[in-house]
Motif scaffolding. Structure first.
Motif, PDB file in Angstrom:
ATOM      1  N   ILE A 123      51.459  39.008  48.275  1.00 43.45           N
ATOM      2  CA  ILE A 123      51.063  37.785  49.013  1.00 43.45           C
ATOM      3  C   ILE A 123      49.208  37.604  48.634  1.00 43.45           C
ATOM      4  N   SER A 124      48.686  39.066  48.915  1.00 40.39           N
ATOM      5  CA  SER A 124      47.328  38.966  48.726  1.00 40.39           C
ATOM      6  C   SER A 124      46.676  38.489  47.226  1.00 40.39           C
ATOM      7  N   LYS A 125      47.622  38.338  46.320  1.00 42.48           N
ATOM      8  CA  LYS A 125      47.235  37.662  45.010  1.00 42.48           C
ATOM      9  C   LYS A 125      47.019  36.390  45.056  1.00 42.48           C
ATOM     10  N   PRO A 126      45.783  36.052  44.199  1.00 42.75           N
ATOM     11  CA  PRO A 126      45.366  34.602  44.140  1.00 42.75           C
ATOM     12  C   PRO A 126      46.506  33.609  43.707  1.00 42.75           C
ATOM     13  N   LEU A 163      36.962  22.182  29.908  1.00 40.93           N
ATOM     14  CA  LEU A 163      37.572  23.528  30.300  1.00 40.93           C
ATOM     15  C   LEU A 163      36.754  23.748  31.559  1.00 40.93           C
ATOM     16  N   LEU A 164      37.375  23.935  32.815  1.00 52.35           N
ATOM     17  CA  LEU A 164      36.534  24.340  33.967  1.00 52.35           C
ATOM     18  C   LEU A 164      37.311  25.368  34.769  1.00 52.35           C
ATOM     19  N   PHE A 165      36.922  26.456  35.171  1.00 52.54           N
ATOM     20  CA  PHE A 165      37.614  27.300  36.061  1.00 52.54           C
ATOM     21  C   PHE A 165      36.845  27.501  37.269  1.00 52.54           C
ATOM     22  N   ALA A 166      37.518  27.722  38.645  1.00 50.81           N
ATOM     23  CA  ALA A 166      36.925  28.110  39.840  1.00 50.81           C
ATOM     24  C   ALA A 166      37.974  29.262  40.509  1.00 50.81           C
ATOM     25  N   ALA A 167      36.977  30.447  40.754  1.00 51.61           N
ATOM     26  CA  ALA A 167      37.944  31.347  41.395  1.00 51.61           C
ATOM     27  C   ALA A 167      37.155  32.136  42.591  1.00 51.61           C
ATOM     28  N   PRO A 168      37.730  32.879  43.353  1.00 55.03           N
ATOM     29  CA  PRO A 168      36.874  33.600  44.211  1.00 55.03           C
ATOM     30  C   PRO A 168      35.960  34.591  43.885  1.00 55.03           C
ATOM     31  N   ASN A 169      36.396  35.050  42.623  1.00 52.78           N
ATOM     32  CA  ASN A 169      35.499  36.235  42.116  1.00 52.78           C
ATOM     33  C   ASN A 169      34.725  35.610  40.767  1.00 52.78           C
ATOM     34  N   LEU A 170      34.421  34.133  40.852  1.00 53.47           N
ATOM     35  CA  LEU A 170      33.722  33.687  39.737  1.00 53.47           C
ATOM     36  C   LEU A 170      32.291  33.155  40.216  1.00 53.47           C
ATOM     37  N   SER A 223      44.008  36.854  38.193  1.00 50.10           N
ATOM     38  CA  SER A 223      45.126  37.205  39.175  1.00 50.10           C
ATOM     39  C   SER A 223      45.483  38.327  39.268  1.00 50.10           C
ATOM     40  N   GLY A 224      44.715  39.252  38.331  1.00 45.32           N
ATOM     41  CA  GLY A 224      45.053  40.496  38.742  1.00 45.32           C
ATOM     42  C   GLY A 224      46.416  41.162  38.089  1.00 45.32           C
ATOM     43  N   LEU A 225      46.903  40.414  37.012  1.00 45.85           N
ATOM     44  CA  LEU A 225      48.183  40.793  36.620  1.00 45.85           C
ATOM     45  C   LEU A 225      48.255  41.546  35.002  1.00 45.85           C
ATOM     46  N   PRO A 226      48.835  42.313  34.764  1.00 40.18           N
ATOM     47  CA  PRO A 226      48.845  42.944  33.473  1.00 40.18           C
ATOM     48  C   PRO A 226      48.723  42.061  32.355  1.00 40.18           C
ATOM     49  N   THR A 227      47.990  42.380  31.337  1.00 41.14           N
ATOM     50  CA  THR A 227      47.870  41.867  30.299  1.00 41.14           C
ATOM     51  C   THR A 227      49.135  41.391  29.578  1.00 41.14           C
ATOM     52  N   TYR A 228      49.447  40.400  28.870  1.00 36.43           N
ATOM     53  CA  TYR A 228      50.585  40.214  28.026  1.00 36.43           C
ATOM     54  C   TYR A 228      50.050  40.303  26.499  1.00 36.43           C
ATOM     55  N   ASN A 229      50.616  41.256  26.009  1.00 39.47           N
ATOM     56  CA  ASN A 229      50.304  41.626  24.651  1.00 39.47           C
ATOM     57  C   ASN A 229      50.471  40.939  23.377  1.00 39.47           C
ATOM     58  N   ARG A 230      51.390  39.753  23.699  1.00 35.92           N
ATOM     59  CA  ARG A 230      51.528  38.597  22.685  1.00 35.92           C
ATOM     60  C   ARG A 230      50.474  37.624  22.436  1.00 35.92           C
ATOM     61  N   ASN A 231      49.652  37.664  23.584  1.00 35.04           N
ATOM     62  CA  ASN A 231      48.424  36.636  23.581  1.00 35.04           C
ATOM     63  C   ASN A 231      47.442  36.950  22.415  1.00 35.04           C
ATOM     64  N   GLU A 232      47.180  35.849  21.660  1.00 34.84           N
ATOM     65  CA  GLU A 232      46.315  35.783  20.515  1.00 34.84           C
ATOM     66  C   GLU A 232      44.857  35.393  21.137  1.00 34.84           C
ATOM     67  N   GLY A 233      44.794  34.933  22.109  1.00 33.25           N
ATOM     68  CA  GLY A 233      43.394  34.366  22.668  1.00 33.25           C
ATOM     69  C   GLY A 233      42.825  35.786  23.597  1.00 33.25           C
ATOM     70  N   ASN A 234      41.603  35.833  23.976  1.00 34.99           N
ATOM     71  CA  ASN A 234      40.750  36.483  24.674  1.00 34.99           C
ATOM     72  C   ASN A 234      40.381  35.780  25.991  1.00 34.99           C
ATOM     73  N   SER A 235      40.482  36.787  26.855  1.00 35.84           N
ATOM     74  CA  SER A 235      40.028  36.532  28.504  1.00 35.84           C
ATOM     75  C   SER A 235      38.508  36.035  28.359  1.00 35.84           C
ATOM     76  N   LEU A 236      38.378  35.300  29.107  1.00 34.24           N
ATOM     77  CA  LEU A 236      36.946  34.610  29.191  1.00 34.24           C
ATOM     78  C   LEU A 236      36.200  35.082  30.707  1.00 34.24           C
ATOM     79  N   VAL A 237      36.970  36.163  31.383  1.00 37.47           N
ATOM     80  CA  VAL A 237      36.458  36.434  32.555  1.00 37.47           C
ATOM     81  C   VAL A 237      35.014  37.192  32.280  1.00 37.47           C
ATOM     82  N   ALA A 238      34.895  38.225  31.396  1.00 33.24           N
ATOM     83  CA  ALA A 238      33.561  38.939  31.374  1.00 33.24           C
ATOM     84  C   ALA A 238      32.517  37.923  30.938  1.00 33.24           C
ATOM     85  N   MET A 239      32.871  36.764  30.042  1.00 32.39           N
ATOM     86  CA  MET A 239      31.844  36.107  29.458  1.00 32.39           C
ATOM     87  C   MET A 239      31.537  35.078  30.971  1.00 32.39           C
ATOM     88  N   MET A 240      32.408  35.055  31.663  1.00 34.30           N
ATOM     89  CA  MET A 240      31.851  34.065  32.870  1.00 34.30           C
ATOM     90  C   MET A 240      31.330  34.762  33.972  1.00 34.30           C
TER      91      MET A 240
END
Length: 496
Positions: free
Chosen positions: A29-32, A351-358, A381-398
């Motif tokens: 439940i605590s997950k966003p 492309l716009l993101f808003a989140a508690p930790n951004l 969201s704190g979920l495991p990575t999906y190894n089929r994704n060909e894109g890269n997360s933007l969290v560190a960039m943000m």
């Protein structure tokens, strides 16, 4: 005594199991939550990015202040079907062969080796304990069957439509060619009378109602707006925001296409769309731009209703928002009014993101891909990575600008036609090896093809290395009959 100890151990074990389940439920439940908003055919004219012709988009501004805005995001295909399939599968068109329109239920099939066992973005959240909901245009039409736990569906078509079209018949000026080209819904004018008659208004009502419900697990909610897709019909009050004498028109050069390779010209052969020359001569150019701006402001209003519904709910402080568009849109640039190209104005979208930790109110100008939405949402969201994704997360960039210097974006349109955006340059390579190259520091409108200029030889070679190594044939169920180039390419190459 032994029985008492055994009973005590049993009670402790039962209590521990119950406590573990309770903790698991609390952790879940605590997950966003996730609010996933798609806007059809929206280019970068909104005020947080380009603010073209003093566009009025206070709610896009509001969302931008809540999080991070990417001013240089690019789609993986400049066409809604393959663009959305790429985003939802996490795979490039060159990997799946989905270069054209594919029915939602046929994106994942046993005879497509890339997608036969793929997990769509909303499904990944469901598999990780989320309640999933969706309404409107999210995939090509709405969504494959059973992708969402709750589906509000989508009203088919892009209406409502008046009894008689205002300006454009959908076939264009080349009537002799119309059997080879699709008919479009391109038209513009004030219709219907009020906002409540718009399908997008009804979709927002659905979302707002569900934001007031109680859930025993986090939710993923998708909302797909139909506007600003043609026909450019919204109520008159949105047109009133933009007096014609105040309208700007985009940069245009009549001989702009003289240095474009033949394949690029074939892709840009769109007689069913208004041409810029026709729009100038007929006096309709400013009216088309006015209608597009009116549609943007209408969507902005509906976005505001969504943000207000979220802020008045119990989920306001624990919800990730992502807003994106499936491609840009040309409003006279490069001679026409369409997406359908590998040039900047067709591939670039908000492309716009808003989140508690951004961070809040941050803008990033580095080129990024819509393909990154899937892995970014998982990390946020704190979920495991999906190894089929060909894109890269933007969290560190943000969060800390990590990766900005090496960031690039790749767009594909048909088999073996690609564009790369990196370091202020655009490189295009077509299926026959012909090229385009633009230096945006001196040519932001992409008017001069520098592919043969020796000054840029080293840069071109660097960008060529970023082209996809895999370029599969067309998926058998993916087609684009709207334009003859793609019909002929698929027939010539064959399909998987």
């Amino acid at each position: 005594m032994k029985k008492s100890i055994l009973l005590l151990v049993l009670l402790v074990s039962i209590f521990s199991c119950k406590q573990e389940k309770t903790n698991q439920k609390k952790n879940l439940i605590s997950k966003p939550n996730v609010l996933f908003i798609a806007v059809d055919d929206l280019n970068n004219w909104i005020s947080p990015i380009q603010n073209f012709s003093n566009v009025k988009t206070p709610n896009f501004d509001r969302l931008a202040k809540m999080g991070v805005t990417f001013t240089n995001a690019h789609v993986q295909a400049p066409l809604c079907g393959p663009s959305r399939a790429s985003l939802m599968t996490g795979l490039r068109p060159s990997t799946t062969g989905i270069y054209g329109m594919t029915p939602d239920n046929l994106i994942r099939r046993k005879d497509n080796s890339a997608t036969k066992d793929i997990t769509f973005l909303p499904e990944y959240f469901e598999q990780n304990g989320y309640h999933t909901m969706g309404i409107g245009k999210l995939f090509h039409i709405h969504a494959p069957d059973s992708v969402f736990n709750e589906s509000g569906g989508r009203i088919r078509g892009f209406g409502p439509y008046p009894n008689k079209r205002f300006v454009w018949d959908g076939f264009g000026t080349s009537k002799s060619k119309k059997e080879k080209y699709g008919r479009t819904s391109t038209d513009w004018g004030a219709f219907p009378e009020n906002d409540t008659l718009m399908p997008d208004h009804q979709s927002v009502n659905w979302v707002a109602e569900r934001l007031q419900r109680n859930y025993d697990k986090p939710f993923f909610m998708g909302l797909g707006f139909l506007r600003v897709h043609v026909p450019l019909y919204v109520p008159q009050k949105w047109f009133n925001l933009y007096p014609l004498d105040k309208i700007e028109t985009p940069p245009y050069k009549a001989d702009d296409l003289n240095d474009i390779p033949p394949v690029g010209m074939q892709i840009n052969d769109l007689p069913m769309m208004p041409s810029t020359e026709w729009a100038k001569e007929s006096g309709e150019w400013k009216k088309i731009v006015q209608a597009y701006l009116a549609c943007i402001s209408y969507v902005d209003y509906e976005l505001g209703r969504v943000l207000e519904a979220l802020e008045s709910s119990k989920y306001a402080d624990n919800t990730i928002i992502v807003l994106w568009s499936d491609h840009g849109y040309r409003l006279g640039e490069k001679g026409t009014f369409a997406k359908h190209a590998l040039w900047e104005t067709a591939t670039k979208a908000p492309l716009l993101f808003a989140a508690p930790n951004l961070p809040k109110g941050k803008k990033i100008n580095a080129p990024v891909e819509m393909l990154s939405i899937y892995p970014t949402l998982l990390e946020l969201s704190g979920l495991p990575t999906y190894n089929r994704n060909e894109g890269n997360s933007l969290v560190a960039m943000m969060q800390n600008n990590s990766g900005i210097d090496n960031s690039y974006a790749l767009t594909t349109f048909g088999m073996n036609n690609h564009a790369i955006k990196k370091d202020g340059f655009r490189y295009i390579q077509y299926e026959d090896g012909t090229q385009e190259f633009y230096d945006h520091s001196i040519d932001p409108n992409e008017w001069t093809n520098e592919a043969k200029n020796p000054k840029y030889k080293t840069q071109i070679e660097k960008m060529k290395k970023l082209l996809p190594k895999i370029n599969v044939k067309w998926d058998a169920k993916s087609n684009y009959t709207f334009q003859p180039y793609f019909v002929e390419q698929k027939a010539k190459i064959g399909s998987n």
